[in-house]
Design a protein around this motif. Sequence first.
Motif, PDB file in Angstrom:
ATOM      1  N   LYS B 129       0.891  -1.299   0.137  1.00 41.46           N
ATOM      2  CA  LYS B 129      -0.090   0.031   0.154  1.00 41.46           C
ATOM      3  C   LYS B 129       0.775   1.043  -0.096  1.00 41.46           C
ATOM      4  O   LYS B 129       2.015   1.132   0.815  1.00 41.46           O
ATOM      5  N   HIS B 131       1.071   5.710  -0.094  1.00 40.98           N
ATOM      6  CA  HIS B 131       0.415   6.896   0.234  1.00 40.98           C
ATOM      7  C   HIS B 131       1.562   8.224   0.067  1.00 40.98           C
ATOM      8  O   HIS B 131       2.760   7.873  -0.194  1.00 40.98           O
ATOM      9  N   ASP B 170     -10.665  -0.355  -7.402  1.00 39.14           N
ATOM     10  CA  ASP B 170     -10.150  -1.316  -6.347  1.00 39.14           C
ATOM     11  C   ASP B 170      -8.736  -1.988  -7.052  1.00 39.14           C
ATOM     12  O   ASP B 170      -8.371  -2.951  -6.524  1.00 39.14           O
ATOM     13  N   ARG B 172      -5.262  -2.145  -8.636  1.00 35.68           N
ATOM     14  CA  ARG B 172      -4.036  -1.612  -8.769  1.00 35.68           C
ATOM     15  C   ARG B 172      -3.214  -1.657 -10.171  1.00 35.68           C
ATOM     16  O   ARG B 172      -3.303  -2.863 -10.695  1.00 35.68           O
ATOM     17  N   THR B 239      -3.915   7.933  -0.090  1.00 34.29           N
ATOM     18  CA  THR B 239      -3.617   6.695   0.242  1.00 34.29           C
ATOM     19  C   THR B 239      -4.107   5.533  -0.982  1.00 34.29           C
ATOM     20  O   THR B 239      -5.346   5.762  -1.142  1.00 34.29           O
ATOM     21  N   ILE B 240      -3.429   4.728  -1.614  1.00 44.33           N
ATOM     22  CA  ILE B 240      -3.881   3.719  -2.374  1.00 44.33           C
ATOM     23  C   ILE B 240      -3.734   2.328  -1.556  1.00 44.33           C
ATOM     24  O   ILE B 240      -2.607   1.916  -1.286  1.00 44.33           O
ATOM     25  N   ASN B 241      -4.767   1.929  -1.204  1.00 39.12           N
ATOM     26  CA  ASN B 241      -4.983   0.523  -0.543  1.00 39.12           C
ATOM     27  C   ASN B 241      -4.788  -0.559  -1.416  1.00 39.12           C
ATOM     28  O   ASN B 241      -4.788  -1.970  -0.940  1.00 39.12           O
ATOM     29  N   LEU B 243      -3.876  -3.651  -3.719  1.00 38.41           N
ATOM     30  CA  LEU B 243      -2.848  -4.343  -3.981  1.00 38.41           C
ATOM     31  C   LEU B 243      -3.148  -5.113  -5.196  1.00 38.41           C
ATOM     32  O   LEU B 243      -4.119  -5.735  -5.577  1.00 38.41           O
TER      33      LEU B 243
END
Lengths: 110, 263
Positions: B129, B131, B170, B172, B239-241, B243
């Motif tokens: 993750k 940010h 969602d 990535r 923030t990129i959560n 994956l």
Amino acid sequence: MIPILGLVVGIAIGIFLQPDVPLGLQPYLPIAVIAALDAVFGAVRAVLDGIFNDKVFVISFLSNVVVAAFIVFLGDKLGVGSQLSTGVVVVLGVRIFSNVASIRRHLFHA
Amino acid sequence: MPEPTDPEDLGAAPPAPDGESGWHRLARMARPRATKANFFAAVLALSLGFAIATQVHQTGSSNLDTLREDDLVRLLDQVQQDNSRLGDEIQTLQAQRGQLESGVAGSAAARAAAAQRLDSLGILAGTVKVHGPGITITIRDPKAGVTAPLLLDALEELRDAGAEAVAYDDVRVVASTYFTDDDNGGISVDGTLLSLPYTIAAIGDAATLASAMDIPGGVSDSVRRVGATIDVTSSPNLTINALHSIRVPRYAHPVPQPTPSAS
């Protein structure tokens, strides 16, 4: 008796004061002490021989010290100070031994 | 000079002149007599005792200044030898210490470099993750005019502008990400159908990314041309959560390198 007391008092003073020997006297004091000891033993022997003389003792004492110091001084100037000091100590030591031997014969008949 | 100026009579003790024994003679002489010479003798004895004690004390506290030249030279030699020996020892120990320190520093640096490499590779592969500053793009497309190539264009623009991590909804975005048009007019990314409105999160220099979206004939223009609306929001800490799950390559195998570089 009085000279013996003087010796003891002198040692006591030296121990209590603990003076530093001046730099100029440092090479001469040990030799002077040996020479004075020689004179003292000679004096004791003279007493036993019955030929002691106060004046002679004083003069011999002083001249012993002065001559010994002068020899060391000369030796230092000539560059043979340590050798000459050794020589003086040896000679004085021999004289002290002979005097002590004589004293011993007088006192102990041995 | 002592009284008997001739100490050679070492044979037998001369007989006492008056038959007095040696001890008596000593005792008689030791008796206090108030003569001037006796006084001098006492003074001399006192000075002798003083000299003896002084000399003993001096010898006991022997300093360098009482030593003769020969002794000093010998002492100096010894000190110099000790000095060079200890100097060698110092050099050896310092070299050892340097070795140990560089070993510690080297391993620490290698560990730090490895951690940094792990971070950058993780960001690149989408396995961690992330940010940081970035932009959020929201595309509302009521007429279903937005197509997969348009979203791919948007991604290319973002990458041109230096986006370091991008997520569509969602999903990535990584090197292997692909965009497909769905039969129903939807768009799939990596096989996942995107929900409306399309949301794109990109981390990088926010101002650069935002201006990259707004260039004439760019993403914004293209989106508006197909009847959709685009909304770009800058954020100082995004923030990129999402994956990306790594699949082990089935066909591609790395060629072994003779010398692995540890950059």
